[in-house]
Design an enzyme around this catalytic site. Structure first.
Site, short mmCIF file in Angstrom:
data_model
loop_
_atom_site.label_atom_id
_atom_site.label_comp_id
_atom_site.label_asym_id
_atom_site.label_seq_id
_atom_site.Cartn_x
_atom_site.Cartn_y
_atom_site.Cartn_z
N LYS A 209 1.03 -0.84 0.27
CA LYS A 209 -0.31 -0.16 0.07
C LYS A 209 1.11 1.01 -0.11
O LYS A 209 1.44 1.20 0.55
CB LYS A 209 -1.01 -0.44 0.75
CG LYS A 209 -2.00 0.98 0.74
CD LYS A 209 -2.82 1.29 2.41
CE LYS A 209 -3.80 2.63 3.11
NZ LYS A 209 -4.32 2.47 3.99
N LYS A 232 1.24 9.87 5.72
CA LYS A 232 1.07 8.47 5.78
C LYS A 232 2.70 7.79 6.01
O LYS A 232 2.89 6.85 5.34
CB LYS A 232 0.43 7.45 5.96
CG LYS A 232 -1.19 9.08 6.33
CD LYS A 232 -2.13 7.63 6.37
CE LYS A 232 -4.21 8.64 6.50
NZ LYS A 232 -5.23 7.31 6.75
N GLU A 248 8.06 -6.73 1.27
CA GLU A 248 6.10 -6.27 1.74
C GLU A 248 5.23 -7.94 1.06
O GLU A 248 4.55 -8.26 2.64
CB GLU A 248 5.51 -5.30 1.51
CG GLU A 248 6.19 -3.91 2.21
CD GLU A 248 5.34 -4.04 3.59
OE1 GLU A 248 5.03 -4.65 3.89
OE2 GLU A 248 6.31 -2.70 4.12
N LYS A 263 -2.31 -1.62 -3.39
CA LYS A 263 -3.20 -0.91 -3.43
C LYS A 263 -1.90 1.42 -3.37
O LYS A 263 -1.28 0.94 -2.65
CB LYS A 263 -3.99 -0.14 -2.42
CG LYS A 263 -4.78 0.97 -1.96
CD LYS A 263 -5.33 0.77 -0.25
CE LYS A 263 -6.12 1.18 -0.21
NZ LYS A 263 -6.45 2.10 0.87
C1 PBG Z 1 -6.99 3.85 5.55
C2 PBG Z 1 -7.14 3.24 4.43
C3 PBG Z 1 -7.23 4.30 3.26
C4 PBG Z 1 -8.01 3.40 2.14
C5 PBG Z 1 -8.49 2.56 2.68
N1 PBG Z 1 -8.06 2.35 3.90
C6 PBG Z 1 -7.14 5.32 2.57
C7 PBG Z 1 -5.43 6.31 3.35
O1 PBG Z 1 -4.58 5.16 3.66
O2 PBG Z 1 -5.46 7.16 4.40
C8 PBG Z 1 -8.13 4.01 0.63
C9 PBG Z 1 -8.90 3.83 -0.26
C10 PBG Z 1 -9.90 4.86 -0.91
O3 PBG Z 1 -8.43 5.92 -1.48
O4 PBG Z 1 -10.63 4.75 -2.34
N2 PBG Z 1 -6.84 2.85 6.83
#
Ligand code: PBG
Length: 344
Positions: A209, A232, A248, A263
């Site tokens: 991610k 983040k 990962e 993602k």
């Molecule tokens: C956070 C989380 C995020 C998404 C899913 N879970 C955003 C982030 O990391 O700030 C993003 C999903 C999307 O943008 O559709 N745990």
């Protein structure tokens, strides 16, 4: 062949022993040689929840996406199941009054996600419920982990995530999906689930991610865009890295992940391909909120054909090697696939 065409061919010295266009001339031939297909079974529908009853609130930056109260979510998910969508992924917009530094409400057995799990499991058969493990909907600072000073502290966060995951499993979640990117959380969650008799509960890890700008609209949907302190990047991956994604994913699989995810989606199809080829494990991609918003905004402006762009983008995930896609288009795409209508 006419004389004139023969002359032109000779003049250009075209070698036409191969004519790839032959297989593209008719729809039946195109269907016959088609390498990849999108199916309703490939779709996971991410759904936003909000406290209350009878609510279906639009998310401004995601046209066609809503926050549902639990009762309305159950109706929407029953419809998704009737379309053949195999699973939904739940994301709560928690009342700001319930958010604190430690994200304590994540552990409340009656919180919004737990209430939704119970209601869905009681009312909708044959759909998988995936719950998000991360503290951001519950923390006053909008981070997925716990802060000590300016630092997101890993091991303390993992302990909190384990508690959150158990809370969700007790409420009936079928699949625990840690999206927090802390080190070691998959193994810790697996051990805790097994110790409590939840050996059957699956883990879909957000393994690779990235720290992405494409999450913007999601943060509007769950109400963290105003509150997020900083960024983040100390836990989500650097968009410049590719080999690191394989490390990962390897760790999460070793720790017991049943399915792995990359993602965001479209800007990271190269990663999807590498992960799928390297591990041959169930691999998913998340077409995130910003990707959805881009297609919808262009479509609403008449700049592209939204349905065709949607179908093309979803097929691209299959071509890149994904077994399935989390997408806000799931309902629309399933409707189109069920009617067997080709996008124009
Ligand atoms: C956070 C989380 C995020 C998404 C899913 N879970 C955003 C982030 O990391 O700030 C993003 C999903 C999307 O943008 O559709 N745990």
């Amino acid at each position: 062949m006419g004389e004139r065409q023969a002359i032109e061919r000779d003049a250009w010295r075209l070698n036409l022993s191969q004519r790839p266009r032959r297989n593209r001339r008719s729809e039946w031939a195109r269907r016959l040689v088609r390498e990849h297909r999108l199916d309703v079974s490939d779709l996971i529908w991410p759904l936003f929840l909000v406290e209350g009853t009878g609510l279906k609130e639009p998310v401004a930056s995601m046209p066609g996406v809503f926050r549902h109260s639990v009762d309305r979510a159950v109706e929407a998910i029953a419809y998704a199941a009737s379309l053949g969508i195999p699973a939904v992924a739940l994301f709560p917009n928690i009342d700001p009054a319930l958010r604190d530094e430690r994200g304590s409400h994540a552990h409340h057995p009656e919180n919004l996600v737990c209430a939704a799990c119970r209601a869905i499991k009681a009312n909708v058969s044959e759909i998988g419920v995936i719950t998000d493990v991360a503290l951001d909907p519950y923390t006053s600072h909008g981070h997925d982990g716990l802060l000590e000073g300016d630092e997101i502290v890993n091991d303390v966060t993992v302990a909190a995530l384990v508690g959150q995951a158990l809370n969700q499993a007790r409420a009936g979640a079928d699949v625990i999906a840690p999206s927090d990117m802390m080190d070691g959380r998959v193994g810790a969650i697996r051990a805790a689930l097994d110790a409590e008799g939840f050996e059957h509960v699956q883990i879909m890890s957000y393994a690779a991610k990235y720290a992405s700008a494409f999450y913007g609209p999601f943060r509007d949907a769950i109400g963290t865009s105003q509150t997020l302190r900083g960024d983040k990047r100390s836990y989500q991956m650097d968009p410049a890295n590719s080999n690191e994604a394989l490390r990962e994913v390897a760790l999460d699989l070793e720790e017991g992940a049943d399915m792995v995810m990359v993602k965001p989606g479209m800007p990271y199809l190269d990663i999807v391909r590498r992960v799928a080829d390297t591990f041959e494990a169930p691999t998913f991609a998340y077409q995130v909120s910003g990707e959805y918003a881009m297609i919808m905004a262009a479509s609403q402006n008449g700049w592209l054909d939204g349905d065709r762009a949607m179908m093309e983008s979803l097929l691209a995930f299959k071509r890149a090697g994904a077994d399935g896609v989390l997408t806000y288009f799931a309902i629309r795409a399933a409707e189109m696939l069920n009617q067997r209508v080709e996008p124009n």
